[in-house]
Design a protein around this motif. Structure first.
Motif, PDB file in Angstrom:
ATOM      1  N   PRO A  43       0.849  -1.265  -0.086  1.00 10.31           N
ATOM      2  CA  PRO A  43      -0.125   0.024  -0.099  1.00 10.31           C
ATOM      3  C   PRO A  43       0.897   1.267   0.056  1.00 10.31           C
ATOM      4  N   SER A  44       2.001   1.230   0.721  1.00  8.94           N
ATOM      5  CA  SER A  44       2.883   2.224   0.654  1.00  8.94           C
ATOM      6  C   SER A  44       3.376   2.686  -0.703  1.00  8.94           C
ATOM      7  N   LEU A  45       3.746   1.786  -1.441  1.00  2.00           N
ATOM      8  CA  LEU A  45       4.313   1.847  -2.720  1.00  2.00           C
ATOM      9  C   LEU A  45       3.285   2.405  -3.742  1.00  2.00           C
ATOM     10  N   ILE A  46       1.935   1.799  -3.581  1.00  2.75           N
ATOM     11  CA  ILE A  46       0.810   2.252  -4.332  1.00  2.75           C
ATOM     12  C   ILE A  46       0.815   3.861  -4.101  1.00  2.75           C
ATOM     13  N   ALA A  47       0.837   4.182  -2.746  1.00  2.00           N
ATOM     14  CA  ALA A  47       0.488   5.493  -2.329  1.00  2.00           C
ATOM     15  C   ALA A  47       1.508   6.460  -3.039  1.00  2.00           C
ATOM     16  N   GLY A  48       2.748   5.891  -2.917  1.00  3.02           N
ATOM     17  CA  GLY A  48       3.956   6.799  -3.529  1.00  3.02           C
ATOM     18  C   GLY A  48       3.738   6.955  -4.970  1.00  3.02           C
ATOM     19  N   ALA A  49       3.136   5.869  -5.829  1.00  3.13           N
ATOM     20  CA  ALA A  49       2.856   5.846  -7.144  1.00  3.13           C
ATOM     21  C   ALA A  49       1.830   6.774  -7.448  1.00  3.13           C
ATOM     22  N   LEU A  50       0.817   6.830  -6.634  1.00  6.84           N
ATOM     23  CA  LEU A  50      -0.399   7.930  -6.877  1.00  6.84           C
ATOM     24  C   LEU A  50       0.126   9.086  -6.649  1.00  6.84           C
ATOM     25  N   ASP A 107       3.053  10.607  -6.885  1.00  3.18           N
ATOM     26  CA  ASP A 107       4.050  10.998  -7.937  1.00  3.18           C
ATOM     27  C   ASP A 107       3.117  11.532  -9.322  1.00  3.18           C
ATOM     28  N   VAL A 108       2.270  10.659  -9.593  1.00  4.29           N
ATOM     29  CA  VAL A 108       1.330  10.737 -10.697  1.00  4.29           C
ATOM     30  C   VAL A 108       0.572  12.083 -10.598  1.00  4.29           C
ATOM     31  N   ALA A 109       0.062  12.148  -9.475  1.00  8.28           N
ATOM     32  CA  ALA A 109      -0.849  13.275  -8.946  1.00  8.28           C
ATOM     33  C   ALA A 109      -0.241  14.534  -9.254  1.00  8.28           C
ATOM     34  N   SER A 110       1.075  14.615  -8.783  1.00  8.96           N
ATOM     35  CA  SER A 110       1.860  15.736  -8.525  1.00  8.96           C
ATOM     36  C   SER A 110       2.506  16.303  -9.970  1.00  8.96           C
ATOM     37  N   SER A 111       2.672  15.382 -10.859  1.00  2.00           N
ATOM     38  CA  SER A 111       3.362  15.671 -12.299  1.00  2.00           C
ATOM     39  C   SER A 111       2.483  15.493 -13.313  1.00  2.00           C
ATOM     40  N   ASP A 112       1.155  14.882 -13.350  1.00  2.00           N
ATOM     41  CA  ASP A 112       0.157  14.874 -14.260  1.00  2.00           C
ATOM     42  C   ASP A 112      -1.010  15.345 -14.139  1.00  2.00           C
ATOM     43  N   SER A 113      -1.163  16.567 -14.699  1.00  2.00           N
ATOM     44  CA  SER A 113      -2.378  17.370 -14.325  1.00  2.00           C
ATOM     45  C   SER A 113      -3.531  16.596 -15.341  1.00  2.00           C
ATOM     46  N   LYS A 114      -3.479  15.647 -15.996  1.00  2.00           N
ATOM     47  CA  LYS A 114      -4.273  15.017 -16.737  1.00  2.00           C
ATOM     48  C   LYS A 114      -4.853  13.689 -16.046  1.00  2.00           C
ATOM     49  N   PHE A 115      -4.366  13.395 -14.965  1.00  2.00           N
ATOM     50  CA  PHE A 115      -4.897  12.063 -14.326  1.00  2.00           C
ATOM     51  C   PHE A 115      -6.260  12.275 -13.860  1.00  2.00           C
ATOM     52  N   PHE A 140     -10.883   3.686  -2.945  1.00  4.37           N
ATOM     53  CA  PHE A 140     -10.621   4.857  -3.394  1.00  4.37           C
ATOM     54  C   PHE A 140     -10.291   6.152  -2.427  1.00  4.37           C
ATOM     55  N   LYS A 141     -11.104   6.282  -1.663  1.00  2.27           N
ATOM     56  CA  LYS A 141     -10.818   7.328  -0.552  1.00  2.27           C
ATOM     57  C   LYS A 141      -9.258   6.780   0.354  1.00  2.27           C
ATOM     58  N   SER A 142      -9.174   5.663   0.746  1.00  2.00           N
ATOM     59  CA  SER A 142      -7.985   5.292   1.290  1.00  2.00           C
ATOM     60  C   SER A 142      -6.877   5.523   0.520  1.00  2.00           C
ATOM     61  N   LEU A 143      -6.865   5.448  -0.811  1.00  2.00           N
ATOM     62  CA  LEU A 143      -5.599   5.591  -1.606  1.00  2.00           C
ATOM     63  C   LEU A 143      -5.353   7.246  -1.703  1.00  2.00           C
ATOM     64  N   LEU A 144      -6.458   7.871  -1.786  1.00  3.54           N
ATOM     65  CA  LEU A 144      -6.318   9.459  -1.937  1.00  3.54           C
ATOM     66  C   LEU A 144      -5.697   9.829  -0.512  1.00  3.54           C
ATOM     67  N   ALA A 145      -6.182   9.520   0.484  1.00  6.09           N
ATOM     68  CA  ALA A 145      -5.709   9.720   1.733  1.00  6.09           C
ATOM     69  C   ALA A 145      -4.006   9.052   2.135  1.00  6.09           C
ATOM     70  N   ASN A 146      -3.988   8.109   1.705  1.00  4.88           N
ATOM     71  CA  ASN A 146      -2.752   7.740   1.941  1.00  4.88           C
ATOM     72  C   ASN A 146      -1.534   8.415   1.031  1.00  4.88           C
ATOM     73  N   SER A 147      -2.084   8.756   0.049  1.00  6.96           N
ATOM     74  CA  SER A 147      -1.033   9.546  -0.899  1.00  6.96           C
ATOM     75  C   SER A 147      -1.031  11.236  -0.519  1.00  6.96           C
ATOM     76  N   GLY A 148      -1.802  11.462   0.308  1.00  5.30           N
ATOM     77  CA  GLY A 148      -1.779  12.977   0.962  1.00  5.30           C
ATOM     78  C   GLY A 148      -2.605  13.831  -0.292  1.00  5.30           C
ATOM     79  N   ILE A 149      -3.524  13.217  -0.855  1.00  4.34           N
ATOM     80  CA  ILE A 149      -4.250  14.004  -1.841  1.00  4.34           C
ATOM     81  C   ILE A 149      -5.723  13.953  -1.327  1.00  4.34           C
ATOM     82  N   VAL A 150      -6.099  15.466  -1.226  1.00  7.23           N
ATOM     83  CA  VAL A 150      -7.469  15.821  -0.845  1.00  7.23           C
ATOM     84  C   VAL A 150      -8.231  15.772  -1.986  1.00  7.23           C
ATOM     85  N   GLU A 151      -9.324  14.921  -1.413  1.00 10.72           N
ATOM     86  CA  GLU A 151     -10.529  14.666  -2.543  1.00 10.72           C
ATOM     87  C   GLU A 151     -11.101  15.965  -3.113  1.00 10.72           C
TER      88      GLU A 151
END
Length: 264
Positions: free
Chosen positions: A210-217, A219-227, A249-260
């Protein structure tokens, strides 16, 4: 001139001719003979050299078009296996895996083996033919994450998905049965790779850390505005249902530090 005993093939006849006529210079590797004593051998050599020249031109053309190419693709251009073997011996070609080659001097890439394995899943078809008609075979999961610069995943072992079971003897290949839609794949690298949204979805299905998935999300959220977060959510809900899929889905966002709501 004494009769020559029939052996096996033109090469054997040339070798026998050289044995009976010491004056005949013979290079076994290239089968180059220059003599006036055996017209038959001269004709064999001339024809071989002309055919070999044509094969080399075809090999170069195929390699420039496909990059990594297969034995079956070469056969469609009337390039025989022995011509590929000779090209490898002479240093023109390099065999990447059994049945797949690349042109020497073109510069090796870390993705060469990945490309070879994908092409061998439908070895006769050229890349443009597979791009025109989606067959469902693509790079996904951890390998796609690596190619998409998402997180700390590795390229190998190579993760592939297909609609039907595919077996491979290559220990670096990992094939899984999944129906990946054409809209969730990009061909920008010359090979079908899952888009970031689908890549995250597959990482979840593969039960990656899960931590690797969070890191992947992240990275792409911060670099790809089209995600497309909505597409990721759609796939999760479609797989797990409204309640569980929405929760993941909500857990992925939370673990990645992304505000829904911050991403579309």
């Amino acid at each position: 001139m004494p009769d020559l005993e029939p052996l096996s093939g033109n090469n054997a006849r040339l070798v026998q001719c050289a044995a009976q006529y010491p004056a005949v210079p013979l290079i076994v590797t290239g089968i180059v003979v220059s003599t006036s004593k055996c017209c038959i051998c001269w004709e064999i050599t001339y024809n071989w050299r002309m055919k070999n020249k044509d094969h080399i031109s075809s090999i170069i053309e195929l390699a420039e078009s496909e990059g990594v190419f297969t034995t079956a693709q070469a056969a469609r251009l009337d390039i025989p296996r022995d011509a590929l073997h000779d090209a490898c011996v002479s240093g023109r070609l390099e065999r990447i895996v059994h049945g797949a080659y690349r042109l020497m001097g073109s510069g090796s890439k870390e993705t060469d083996e990945l490309f070879a394995l994908w092409k061998l899943t439908s070895s006769k078809l050229f890349a443009y033919e597979r791009f025109a008609r989606w067959d469902g075979v693509c790079v996904g999961g951890s390998s796609a994450a690596y190619l998409n610069d998402m997180g700390d995943f590795h390229l190998s072992p190579y993760r592939f998905f297909s609609r039907e079971r595919i077996s491979s003897r290559n220990p670096s290949a990992r094939f899984g049965i999944r129906d990946v839609e054409r809209r969730d794949v990009s061909f920008e690298r010359g090979i079908p790779v899952t888009r970031p949204e689908r890549t995250v979805f597959d990482l979840v299905l593969d039960r990656e850390d899960p931590s690797l998935i969070a890191g992947a999300l992240r990275d792409v959220a911060s670099s790809d505005s089209k995600f497309d977060c909505a597409r990721l959510q759609e796939m999760l809900v479609g797989k797990y249902g409204e309640a569980k899929g929405g929760s993941i889905f909500k857990s992925l966002l939370a673990n990645s530090g992304i505000v829904e709501g911050e991403m579309h």
